[in-house]
Design a protein around this motif. Structure first.
Motif, PDB file in Angstrom:
ATOM      1  N   LEU A   1       0.971  -1.156   0.091  1.00 55.60           N
ATOM      2  CA  LEU A   1       0.062   0.019   0.081  1.00 55.60           C
ATOM      3  C   LEU A   1       0.928   1.326  -0.200  1.00 55.60           C
ATOM      4  O   LEU A   1       1.838   1.320   0.486  1.00 55.60           O
ATOM      5  CB  LEU A   1      -0.871  -0.201   1.112  1.00 55.60           C
ATOM      6  CG  LEU A   1      -2.122  -0.999   1.251  1.00 55.60           C
ATOM      7  CD1 LEU A   1      -2.783  -0.819   2.566  1.00 55.60           C
ATOM      8  CD2 LEU A   1      -3.256  -0.538   0.168  1.00 55.60           C
ATOM      9  N   PRO A   2       0.414   2.336  -0.694  1.00 63.03           N
ATOM     10  CA  PRO A   2       1.232   3.472  -0.786  1.00 63.03           C
ATOM     11  C   PRO A   2       1.362   4.006   0.742  1.00 63.03           C
ATOM     12  O   PRO A   2       0.565   3.941   1.612  1.00 63.03           O
ATOM     13  CB  PRO A   2       0.436   4.354  -1.511  1.00 63.03           C
ATOM     14  CG  PRO A   2      -0.220   3.636  -2.550  1.00 63.03           C
ATOM     15  CD  PRO A   2      -0.553   2.259  -1.548  1.00 63.03           C
ATOM     16  N   TYR A   3       2.644   4.806   0.833  1.00 64.77           N
ATOM     17  CA  TYR A   3       3.087   5.325   2.415  1.00 64.77           C
ATOM     18  C   TYR A   3       2.108   6.418   2.622  1.00 64.77           C
ATOM     19  O   TYR A   3       1.216   6.853   3.511  1.00 64.77           O
ATOM     20  CB  TYR A   3       4.265   5.752   2.325  1.00 64.77           C
ATOM     21  CG  TYR A   3       4.700   6.767   3.541  1.00 64.77           C
ATOM     22  CD1 TYR A   3       4.766   6.041   4.629  1.00 64.77           C
ATOM     23  CD2 TYR A   3       4.602   7.929   3.516  1.00 64.77           C
ATOM     24  CE1 TYR A   3       5.206   6.660   5.696  1.00 64.77           C
ATOM     25  CE2 TYR A   3       4.963   8.796   4.446  1.00 64.77           C
ATOM     26  CZ  TYR A   3       5.295   8.255   5.648  1.00 64.77           C
ATOM     27  OH  TYR A   3       5.462   9.137   6.698  1.00 64.77           O
ATOM     28  N   ASP A   4       1.810   7.201   1.450  1.00 61.30           N
ATOM     29  CA  ASP A   4       0.964   8.512   1.607  1.00 61.30           C
ATOM     30  C   ASP A   4       0.635   8.882   0.185  1.00 61.30           C
ATOM     31  O   ASP A   4       1.368   8.634  -0.921  1.00 61.30           O
ATOM     32  CB  ASP A   4       1.754   9.537   2.381  1.00 61.30           C
ATOM     33  CG  ASP A   4       1.024  10.856   2.730  1.00 61.30           C
ATOM     34  OD1 ASP A   4      -0.396  10.695   2.756  1.00 61.30           O
ATOM     35  OD2 ASP A   4       1.513  11.785   3.280  1.00 61.30           O
ATOM     36  N   LEU A   5      -0.440  10.064   0.037  1.00 58.91           N
ATOM     37  CA  LEU A   5      -0.510  10.655  -1.455  1.00 58.91           C
ATOM     38  C   LEU A   5      -0.142  12.325  -0.842  1.00 58.91           C
ATOM     39  O   LEU A   5      -0.466  12.813   0.165  1.00 58.91           O
ATOM     40  CB  LEU A   5      -1.967  10.794  -1.525  1.00 58.91           C
ATOM     41  CG  LEU A   5      -2.551   9.375  -2.021  1.00 58.91           C
ATOM     42  CD1 LEU A   5      -3.924   9.669  -2.628  1.00 58.91           C
ATOM     43  CD2 LEU A   5      -1.646   8.683  -3.344  1.00 58.91           C
ATOM     44  N   LYS A   6       0.438  12.773  -1.865  1.00 58.59           N
ATOM     45  CA  LYS A   6       0.676  14.357  -1.722  1.00 58.59           C
ATOM     46  C   LYS A   6       0.339  15.072  -2.988  1.00 58.59           C
ATOM     47  O   LYS A   6       0.220  14.407  -4.337  1.00 58.59           O
ATOM     48  CB  LYS A   6       2.018  14.758  -1.492  1.00 58.59           C
ATOM     49  CG  LYS A   6       2.801  14.267  -0.183  1.00 58.59           C
ATOM     50  CD  LYS A   6       4.026  14.542  -0.148  1.00 58.59           C
ATOM     51  CE  LYS A   6       4.185  16.171  -0.111  1.00 58.59           C
ATOM     52  NZ  LYS A   6       3.853  16.810   1.551  1.00 58.59           N
TER      53      LYS A   6
ATOM     54  N   LEU B   1       3.098   8.024  -2.903  1.00 51.98           N
ATOM     55  CA  LEU B   1       4.526   7.868  -2.204  1.00 51.98           C
ATOM     56  C   LEU B   1       4.539   6.576  -1.857  1.00 51.98           C
ATOM     57  O   LEU B   1       3.543   5.936  -1.205  1.00 51.98           O
ATOM     58  CB  LEU B   1       4.674   8.752  -1.059  1.00 51.98           C
ATOM     59  CG  LEU B   1       5.420  10.293  -1.505  1.00 51.98           C
ATOM     60  CD1 LEU B   1       4.275  10.814  -2.592  1.00 51.98           C
ATOM     61  CD2 LEU B   1       5.494  11.077  -0.160  1.00 51.98           C
ATOM     62  N   VAL B   2       5.749   5.870  -1.664  1.00 51.18           N
ATOM     63  CA  VAL B   2       6.045   4.419  -1.237  1.00 51.18           C
ATOM     64  C   VAL B   2       7.257   4.502  -0.518  1.00 51.18           C
ATOM     65  O   VAL B   2       8.196   5.202  -0.496  1.00 51.18           O
ATOM     66  CB  VAL B   2       5.941   3.458  -2.391  1.00 51.18           C
ATOM     67  CG1 VAL B   2       4.654   3.212  -2.976  1.00 51.18           C
ATOM     68  CG2 VAL B   2       7.189   3.771  -3.196  1.00 51.18           C
TER      69      VAL B   2
END
Length: 215
Positions: free
Chosen positions: A79-84, A98-99
């Motif tokens: 799963l991705p770490y985050d979205l920016k 972001l991964v």
């Protein structure tokens, strides 16, 4: 100088000093910004980052902003770490996925942009990041937020089905210091003119008031 002139004159002098100081500061900032842009442009031509470079950057000894780096990332589907929020290589607004390439569950020191998407729910979609990312480093993508990665790598490529994101450029940094300096100096000139007009009228009034009246 008469008492009625002291306060307006001192106030004008202080305000002129402040306005001229702000204008001068903006000119100095313009020189600093030009040097910074030149440094960031030169950084992209330096050799790839080493672990020692990362350590020196984490201790504040050097800056690695816009340096090129490689980041092996072989965790399989994650799963991705985050979205920016960010732009695609074609300058379309959307989201950067972001991964983390480090051990699962550990707060990463560096994250990589796997690619760009328009989907705001992309953080819930696993992607296969079995690759080595190569691109530019951004320092402190989350500012000084505790527990957040200190580095973000923006690669030249993307992990399918994502598309490449826009690479940052030193030319993106705003350089409007000259216009700001012009505004401050312009205000100083306007203030000086207003004070000159007031002083001339006040002196004329004082002269008329002091003249003996006709009998």
């Amino acid at each position: 100088m008469k008492r009625g002139f002291i306060f307006p004159t001192l106030l004008t002098a202080v305000m002129l000093a402040v306005l001229i100081g702000l204008g001068t500061w903006q000119l100095q900032r313009r020189i600093w910004k030009a040097d910074l842009i030149a440094q960031l442009e030169a950084a992209q031509r330096l050799p790839l980052l080493t672990p020692a470079d990362y350590f020196r950057a984490m201790t504040g000894e050097i800056s690695v902003q816009y340096r090129r780096a490689e980041l092996p990332c072989t965790p399989g589907k994650v799963l991705p770490y985050d979205l920016k929020g960010g732009s695609s290589a074609k300058d379309v607004s959307g989201y950067l996925v972001l991964v983390s390439c480090g051990p699962a569950g550990k707060s990463p020191d560096i994250v990589a942009v796997a690619g760009w998407t328009r989907r705001p729910d992309a953080a819930q979609v696993p992607i296969d990041v079995d690759t080595t990312f190569t691109g530019l480093i951004i320092e402190r993508p989350y500012g000084d937020a505790p527990g957040r990665p200190q580095f973000m790598l923006i690669p030249d490529t993307a992990v399918p089905p994502l598309t490449p994101s826009r690479l940052p450029s030193p030319a993106d940094l705003p350089d409007n210091h000259l216009s700001y300096a012009g505004q401050w100096f312009g205000l100083a000139i306007v203030l000086a003119v207003i004070y000159g007009i007031w002083l001339r009228r006040r002196l004329r009034w004082e002269t008329v008031a002091a003249a003996p009246s006709a009998s």
